[in-house]
Scaffold this motif. Structure first.
Motif, PDB file in Angstrom:
ATOM      1  N   ASN A 113      -7.079  -6.863   2.246  1.00  0.00           N
ATOM      2  CA  ASN A 113      -6.759  -5.775   1.286  1.00  0.00           C
ATOM      3  C   ASN A 113      -5.796  -6.308   0.919  1.00  0.00           C
ATOM      4  O   ASN A 113      -5.294  -6.313  -0.660  1.00  0.00           O
ATOM      5  CB  ASN A 113      -6.693  -4.050   1.853  1.00  0.00           C
ATOM      6  CG  ASN A 113      -8.108  -3.887   2.334  1.00  0.00           C
ATOM      7  OD1 ASN A 113      -8.275  -3.252   3.737  1.00  0.00           O
ATOM      8  ND2 ASN A 113      -9.335  -4.048   2.041  1.00  0.00           N
ATOM      9  N   ILE A 114      -4.298  -6.058   1.492  1.00  0.00           N
ATOM     10  CA  ILE A 114      -3.456  -6.694   1.110  1.00  0.00           C
ATOM     11  C   ILE A 114      -2.488  -7.289   2.069  1.00  0.00           C
ATOM     12  O   ILE A 114      -2.658  -7.053   3.491  1.00  0.00           O
ATOM     13  CB  ILE A 114      -2.135  -4.830   1.068  1.00  0.00           C
ATOM     14  CG1 ILE A 114      -3.309  -4.224  -0.013  1.00  0.00           C
ATOM     15  CG2 ILE A 114      -0.644  -5.653   0.284  1.00  0.00           C
ATOM     16  CD1 ILE A 114      -2.505  -2.830  -0.515  1.00  0.00           C
ATOM     17  N   THR A 115      -2.435  -8.297   1.421  1.00  0.00           N
ATOM     18  CA  THR A 115      -1.078  -9.387   2.759  1.00  0.00           C
ATOM     19  C   THR A 115       0.146  -8.710   3.456  1.00  0.00           C
ATOM     20  O   THR A 115       0.608  -8.322   2.442  1.00  0.00           O
ATOM     21  CB  THR A 115      -1.334 -10.907   1.815  1.00  0.00           C
ATOM     22  OG1 THR A 115      -0.324 -10.811   0.623  1.00  0.00           O
ATOM     23  CG2 THR A 115      -2.666 -11.722   0.993  1.00  0.00           C
ATOM     24  N   PRO A 116       0.480  -9.423   4.456  1.00  0.00           N
ATOM     25  CA  PRO A 116       1.417  -9.459   4.807  1.00  0.00           C
ATOM     26  C   PRO A 116       2.279  -9.328   3.228  1.00  0.00           C
ATOM     27  O   PRO A 116       3.819  -8.478   3.380  1.00  0.00           O
ATOM     28  CB  PRO A 116       2.321 -10.050   5.979  1.00  0.00           C
ATOM     29  CG  PRO A 116       0.338 -10.029   6.796  1.00  0.00           C
ATOM     30  CD  PRO A 116      -0.919 -10.384   5.592  1.00  0.00           C
ATOM     31  N   GLU A 176       3.283   0.464   9.004  1.00  0.00           N
ATOM     32  CA  GLU A 176       2.534   0.759  10.138  1.00  0.00           C
ATOM     33  C   GLU A 176       1.635   1.652   9.255  1.00  0.00           C
ATOM     34  O   GLU A 176       0.620   2.167  10.052  1.00  0.00           O
ATOM     35  CB  GLU A 176       3.960   1.729  10.594  1.00  0.00           C
ATOM     36  CG  GLU A 176       4.568   0.756  11.893  1.00  0.00           C
ATOM     37  CD  GLU A 176       5.170   1.683  12.301  1.00  0.00           C
ATOM     38  OE1 GLU A 176       6.080   0.485  13.493  1.00  0.00           O
ATOM     39  OE2 GLU A 176       5.621   2.521  12.270  1.00  0.00           O
ATOM     40  N   ALA A 177       1.878   2.058   8.129  1.00  0.00           N
ATOM     41  CA  ALA A 177       1.266   3.837   7.472  1.00  0.00           C
ATOM     42  C   ALA A 177      -0.110   2.623   6.749  1.00  0.00           C
ATOM     43  O   ALA A 177      -1.216   3.001   7.106  1.00  0.00           O
ATOM     44  CB  ALA A 177       1.898   4.247   6.870  1.00  0.00           C
ATOM     45  N   MET A 178      -0.153   1.807   5.843  1.00  0.00           N
ATOM     46  CA  MET A 178      -0.680   0.807   5.533  1.00  0.00           C
ATOM     47  C   MET A 178      -1.558   0.035   6.394  1.00  0.00           C
ATOM     48  O   MET A 178      -3.014  -0.204   6.281  1.00  0.00           O
ATOM     49  CB  MET A 178      -0.344  -0.498   4.950  1.00  0.00           C
ATOM     50  CG  MET A 178       0.659   0.563   3.859  1.00  0.00           C
ATOM     51  SD  MET A 178       1.217  -0.580   2.546  1.00  0.00           S
ATOM     52  CE  MET A 178       3.010  -1.434   2.938  1.00  0.00           C
ATOM     53  N   VAL A 179      -1.032  -0.199   7.707  1.00  0.00           N
ATOM     54  CA  VAL A 179      -2.236  -1.226   8.777  1.00  0.00           C
ATOM     55  C   VAL A 179      -2.778  -0.399   9.265  1.00  0.00           C
ATOM     56  O   VAL A 179      -4.725  -0.309  10.013  1.00  0.00           O
ATOM     57  CB  VAL A 179      -1.549  -1.886   9.702  1.00  0.00           C
ATOM     58  CG1 VAL A 179      -1.255  -2.969   8.377  1.00  0.00           C
ATOM     59  CG2 VAL A 179      -0.077  -1.270  10.327  1.00  0.00           C
ATOM     60  N   THR A 180      -2.577   1.412   9.726  1.00  0.00           N
ATOM     61  CA  THR A 180      -3.339   1.958  10.083  1.00  0.00           C
ATOM     62  C   THR A 180      -3.665   3.416   9.618  1.00  0.00           C
ATOM     63  O   THR A 180      -4.785   3.886  10.612  1.00  0.00           O
ATOM     64  CB  THR A 180      -2.350   2.823  11.541  1.00  0.00           C
ATOM     65  OG1 THR A 180      -1.853   3.445  10.838  1.00  0.00           O
ATOM     66  CG2 THR A 180      -1.436   1.629  12.258  1.00  0.00           C
ATOM     67  N   VAL A 211      -2.072   0.032  -8.349  1.00  0.00           N
ATOM     68  CA  VAL A 211      -2.927  -0.247  -8.095  1.00  0.00           C
ATOM     69  C   VAL A 211      -3.766   0.841  -6.674  1.00  0.00           C
ATOM     70  O   VAL A 211      -5.075   1.611  -7.197  1.00  0.00           O
ATOM     71  CB  VAL A 211      -3.407  -1.739  -8.060  1.00  0.00           C
ATOM     72  CG1 VAL A 211      -5.244  -1.448  -7.417  1.00  0.00           C
ATOM     73  CG2 VAL A 211      -3.938  -2.385  -9.232  1.00  0.00           C
ATOM     74  N   ASN A 212      -2.638   0.723  -5.866  1.00  0.00           N
ATOM     75  CA  ASN A 212      -3.103   1.250  -4.319  1.00  0.00           C
ATOM     76  C   ASN A 212      -3.095   2.161  -4.291  1.00  0.00           C
ATOM     77  O   ASN A 212      -3.800   3.211  -3.221  1.00  0.00           O
ATOM     78  CB  ASN A 212      -3.314   0.060  -3.142  1.00  0.00           C
ATOM     79  CG  ASN A 212      -3.861  -0.958  -3.709  1.00  0.00           C
ATOM     80  OD1 ASN A 212      -5.260  -1.449  -3.433  1.00  0.00           O
ATOM     81  ND2 ASN A 212      -3.301  -2.102  -3.822  1.00  0.00           N
ATOM     82  N   ALA A 220      -0.220   4.683  -5.912  1.00  0.00           N
ATOM     83  CA  ALA A 220       0.350   5.972  -6.712  1.00  0.00           C
ATOM     84  C   ALA A 220      -0.826   7.197  -7.334  1.00  0.00           C
ATOM     85  O   ALA A 220      -0.144   8.171  -7.336  1.00  0.00           O
ATOM     86  CB  ALA A 220       0.227   5.193  -8.169  1.00  0.00           C
ATOM     87  N   MET A 221      -2.640   6.987  -6.803  1.00  0.00           N
ATOM     88  CA  MET A 221      -3.152   7.783  -7.022  1.00  0.00           C
ATOM     89  C   MET A 221      -2.778   9.222  -6.551  1.00  0.00           C
ATOM     90  O   MET A 221      -3.053  10.206  -6.808  1.00  0.00           O
ATOM     91  CB  MET A 221      -4.914   7.984  -6.956  1.00  0.00           C
ATOM     92  CG  MET A 221      -5.119   7.212  -6.120  1.00  0.00           C
ATOM     93  SD  MET A 221      -4.427   5.106  -5.884  1.00  0.00           S
ATOM     94  CE  MET A 221      -5.163   4.346  -6.646  1.00  0.00           C
ATOM     95  N   CYS A 222      -2.290   8.822  -5.204  1.00  0.00           N
ATOM     96  CA  CYS A 222      -2.671  10.344  -3.810  1.00  0.00           C
ATOM     97  C   CYS A 222      -0.858   9.681  -4.369  1.00  0.00           C
ATOM     98  O   CYS A 222      -0.179  11.227  -4.196  1.00  0.00           O
ATOM     99  CB  CYS A 222      -2.763   9.413  -2.565  1.00  0.00           C
ATOM    100  SG  CYS A 222      -4.521   9.248  -2.610  1.00  0.00           S
ATOM    101  N   HIS A 223       0.073   8.972  -4.017  1.00  0.00           N
ATOM    102  CA  HIS A 223       1.700   9.240  -3.696  1.00  0.00           C
ATOM    103  C   HIS A 223       2.439   9.355  -4.917  1.00  0.00           C
ATOM    104  O   HIS A 223       3.896   9.612  -4.697  1.00  0.00           O
ATOM    105  CB  HIS A 223       2.232   7.786  -2.873  1.00  0.00           C
ATOM    106  CG  HIS A 223       1.352   7.967  -1.371  1.00  0.00           C
ATOM    107  ND1 HIS A 223       2.303   8.613  -0.567  1.00  0.00           N
ATOM    108  CD2 HIS A 223       0.542   7.409  -0.842  1.00  0.00           C
ATOM    109  CE1 HIS A 223       1.219   8.603   0.869  1.00  0.00           C
ATOM    110  NE2 HIS A 223       0.345   7.985   0.849  1.00  0.00           N
TER     111      HIS A 223
END
Length: 269
Positions: free
Chosen positions: A210-213, A194-198, A160-161, A163-166
């Protein structure tokens, strides 16, 4: 006929009317509770940054002045050649420097991964210095990186979050203007988190709303699962999807048919 002997306060209670300022008071209390919770959450996320020695911060500052200040400014306030680092937190530094993206070898559409230029100790010192400038996301640790979450839920969140890029298999893909989403194969759990939170490069920030831990942990679990388990469909052709598979079919499949046809014709002649 009996006279009404009820007090004014009791009469007001029976009518069910509230004081005109009651609504404002409730709103003020709600805002106060929300603000307090948000402050506590931010202080918790930055707790890893404060638990470092002043000596480490000073060492990180020296490294920053020698290697980063040219682009990011003497006080990390940013310049025309680099963004401000105020408030990016230790997680952003650990990702960018720990993956070799910083310092950049040359200006381009985006910083590319390369062998790190600093030891892990120096990376952590740089992260501690930047974190000391203002609160920000800390370096993750503990159970969120253990890869023991729900892989099925992580796969759904990833599709959902991300795959459209990666790409659905995390193989990466091309973006616009010479930019690209890198492959996630072989990336450490800490750097994925770290990539997800920054939100480095062109990636959006996925905060805990957006996405919980736990959701981030599930995504890491999914990515590790597909890395450790072979493709059920056989040779995966880099997991690049139907385009690569179609080209393979046209080039090798039809090429084989044409070669076989030529061989049969030559044999009959």
């Amino acid at each position: 006929m009996r006279a009404n002997t009820q007090s004014p306060a009791r009469a007001r209670r029976k009518t069910g009317r509230r004081h005109p300022l009651a609504t404002l008071a409730l709103i003020a209390i709600g805002l106060g509770v929300t603000g307090g919770a948000y402050t506590a959450f931010n202080s918790t996320s930055a707790s890893a940054d404060t638990a470092v020695s002043q000596q480490t911060v000073d060492h990180g500052k020296k490294l920053f002045m020698a290697n980063c200040a040219t682009c990011h400014g003497l006080s990390a306030e940013g310049t025309d050649n680099g963004p401000s680092l105020i408030g990016v937190g230790a997680a952003a530094v650990d990702f960018q420097v720990g993956t070799g993206r910083m310092p950049m070898a040359m200006q381009g559409p985006q910083a590319e991964e390369k062998p790190p230029q600093f030891t892990d100790k120096d990376v952590k010192a740089l992260a501690a210095y930047v974190a000391s400038l203002a609160p920000g996301p800390g370096i993750p640790e503990g159970s969120v990186l253990d890869g023991k979450g729900n892989a099925a839920n992580g796969g759904e969140l990833f599709r959902v979050n991300c795959a459209m890029c990666h790409n659905v298999a995390g193989a990466g893909g091309a973006l616009t203007e010479g930019k690209f989403a890198p492959s996630l194969k072989g990336v450490s759990a800490a750097h994925i988190y770290e990539a997800m939170v920054t939100g480095p490069q062109n990636m959006p920030v996925f905060n805990n709303l957006n996405i919980t831990p736990d959701g981030k942990r599930d995504i890491i679990t999914y990515l590790k699962f597909i890395q450790d388990n072979p493709s059920p469909g056989g040779f995966e052709l880099g997991s690049l999807g139907p385009v690569a598979e179609g080209l393979f079919l046209w080039i090798f499949g039809l090429g084989t048919v044409v070669a076989l046809t030529v061989w049969i014709t030559a044999k009959s002649n």
